[in-house]
Design an enzyme around this catalytic site. Structure first.
Site, mmCIF file in Angstrom:
data_model
loop_
_atom_site.group_PDB
_atom_site.id
_atom_site.type_symbol
_atom_site.label_atom_id
_atom_site.label_comp_id
_atom_site.label_asym_id
_atom_site.label_seq_id
_atom_site.Cartn_x
_atom_site.Cartn_y
_atom_site.Cartn_z
ATOM 1 N N TYR A 132 0.864 -4.306 11.614
ATOM 2 C CA TYR A 132 0.684 -2.899 11.215
ATOM 3 C C TYR A 132 1.345 -1.952 12.212
ATOM 4 C CZ TYR A 132 -2.142 -3.892 7.183
ATOM 5 O OH TYR A 132 -2.550 -4.315 5.951
ATOM 6 N N HIS A 135 0.830 -1.222 0.000
ATOM 7 C CA HIS A 135 0.000 0.000 0.000
ATOM 8 C C HIS A 135 0.858 1.263 0.000
ATOM 9 C CE1 HIS A 135 -3.831 -2.151 0.611
ATOM 10 N NE2 HIS A 135 -3.108 -2.967 1.351
ATOM 11 N N ASN A 177 -10.214 -2.895 2.977
ATOM 12 C CA ASN A 177 -9.949 -2.886 1.534
ATOM 13 C C ASN A 177 -11.253 -2.610 0.787
ATOM 14 O OD1 ASN A 177 -7.137 -3.513 1.345
ATOM 15 N ND2 ASN A 177 -7.585 -5.648 1.815
#
Ligand code: NDP
Length: 487
Positions: A337, A55, A127
């Site tokens: 993350y 991303h 998403n």
């Protein structure tokens, strides 16, 4: 130049000349003592931070979440109470391309949302697809390697992608969405967002429901064919950034209907699918969408780097009334993350304006690179203490979750039907959409060895024989599927 501020160094000293280096005589050499020149060059060398491994190319904007339905029987989250408005930030992105990649590429789109609630930041890092390619975080690095460049050729490899997918049947559902018309959206405004994972809602009585989050575009779904996108990319690599930025600047604010699917805790185990499996949806007929609000984007960031590049969203960020679930991928992302941001932006990333909670924050974290925060109570720098420092609050404790089983590495492919929901999706496509699907698969399989193609065709067959037949025809392959029943 009257009324304009004086240029300074980073330490605030005024600069007399920003056009000419300090030299010994008019032809040089340059003097080592020109600290303004040295500071400028040194700063420039450090302008980039590591780009996101996935991303990397994205766009972001701020907005508002407004709640229009009373769902207090499901959740006590302050941001989800009727009439509540909460500031939001949304970062949209492609997955595979680097920071300079074109926007109009066939790829999944990231839909990473933050709500700056009065109980802390709540992030839904989703998403534009309701499912994902894998269901166990152990496979995440392997999967992403197939999306990135081949180590020798430095080119993206269709062979690696289809080799991995064909050996990982759980990817079929997501691969089908990616190859469908929705795999190439016209803009970030014209796609749906999905939290994808199963989360939990916890109400004031301490009852838990499982929940899935959906954001349905109010601009309508709009996609490009491969040919249309190729034409766009030839003229403009920033189509999605431009569209989002310009629409917000002209006051045409993109909006999404915020919906949830809610499952009673006791329904787990009642269906043929595992509700915590990220490769499955909850069929709407089992769990209808409940519309609960509107998300609107209405403000562009002032500085792309400061606010979008340094945005550090993580599914670890939840608030009272929202909880996680046993979804194995969610569990991996809770670690991954937050860890990516510690590496990429730094341990104090949460002190940057885009990441800083809008509510008071009291931790005992200390020091680290780029620390801004000071402790208003310097004697209370450990816990427990006798000096009035912050303390835990048992009222926000989650209800216990009953778990059972032996610790082991369970084969997630054993008896797991990866074909039924893919077939359902295929069967709801129109003939035009099916032809696009077949054509996109053919284009994406360019150069892939026949053995891998045939392994993938067998998966298509198990989802629906017409899927396999259409793809094989587009590829010009006379494929005889093995007539095995779907697992
Ligand atoms: P429904 O007919 O109730 O829902 C079909 C869903 O598919 C709609 O949400 C629609 O989105 C979406 N859709 C249509 N075309 C595509 C596409 N090319 N790519 C991705 N999504 C698409 O059926 P079910 O709930 O029983 O689900 C059937 C299949 O639909 C699933 O197996 C799954 O593949 C897909 N789907 C299901 C979702 C769910 O949460 N149940 C969510 C998204 C997809 P829209 O309403 O925006 O047109």
């Amino acid at each position: 130049m009257k009324d304009r501020p004086t240029l300074t160094t980073s330490s605030g000293a005024p600069i007399a000349d920003n056009q000419n280096s300090m030299t010994a005589g008019p032809f040089g050499p340059v003097l080592m003592q020109d600290f303004h020149l040295l500071e400028k060059l040194a700063h420039q060398n450090r302008e980039r931070i590591p780009e996101r491994t996935v991303h990397a190319k994205g766009s972001g904007a701020y907005g508002t979440l407004t709640i229009t339905k009373d769902i207090s029987r499901y959740t006590k989250a302050s941001a989800l109470q009727l009439g509540k408005k909460t500031e939001a930030f949304l970062r949209l992105s492609t997955v595979a391309g680097e920071r300079g990649a074109a926007d109009a590429e066939r790829d999944v789109r990231g839909f990473a949302l933050r709500f700056y609630t009065d109980e802390g930041n709540w992030d839904i890092v989703g998403n534009n697809t309701p499912v994902f390619f894998i269901r166990d975080g152990l496979k995440f690095p392997d999967f992403i390697h197939t999306q990135k460049r081949h180590p020798r050729t430095n080119l993206r490899s269709a062979t690696a992608m289809w080799d991995f997918w064909s050996l990982s049947p759980e990817s079929l559902h997501q691969v089908t969405i990616l190859m469908s018309d929705r795999g190439l959206p016209q803009s970030y405004r014209h796609l749906n967002g999905y939290g994808s994972h199963t989360y939990s809602f916890i109400n004031a009585e301490g009852e838990r429901h499982w929940v899935k989050f959906h954001f349905k575009t109010m601009q309508g779904i709009r996609n490009w064919t491969n040919a249309e996108a190729a034409e766009k990319v030839a003229q403009d690599r920033e189509t999605h950034q431009r569209d989002l930025y310009e629409s917000i600047e002209r006051g045409d604010f993109p909006r999404w209907r915020f919906c949830v699917q809610v499952m009673p805790e006791s329904d787990v185990g009642k269906h043929w699918y595992n509700p915590f499996d990220l490769t499955k949806v909850w069929p709407h007929k089992d769990y209808p969408l409940i519309e609960i609000g509107v998300l609107e984007l209405n403000r562009n960031p002032e500085n792309y780097f400061a606010e979008v590049e340094q945005a550090a969203l993580s599914p670890a960020n939840i608030v009272p009334g929202i909880g996680h679930s046993p979804d194995k991928m969610l569990q991996a992302r809770i670690y991954s993350y937050a860890d990516a941001h510690r590496y990429r932006v730094g341990i104090n990333a949460d002190q940057l304006p885009v990441n800083k909670p809008r509510c008071p924050m009291h931790t005992y974290h200390a020091d680290g690179a780029m620390r801004l925060a000071t402790n208003p109570n310097p004697d209370a720098y450990y816990e427990p203490n006798s000096f009035g420092g912050p303390v835990e609050n048992a009222s926000v404790k989650e209800p216990p979750l009953k778990l059972s089983g032996n610790a082991d590495r369970y084969n997630h492919r054993d008896g797991n039907d990866d074909y039924r929901q893919t077939g359902d999706l295929f069967r709801l496509m129109t003939n035009v959409q099916r032809e696009q699907l077949f054509g996109n698969i053919k284009a994406a399989m360019e150069g892939v060895p026949l053995e891998i193609i045939e392994r993938q065709l067998q998966h298509f067959f198990r989802a629906d024989p017409a899927y396999c037949a259409g793809a094989a025809k587009a590829l010009g392959i006379d494929f005889r599927p093995q007539m095995v029943a779907a697992e």
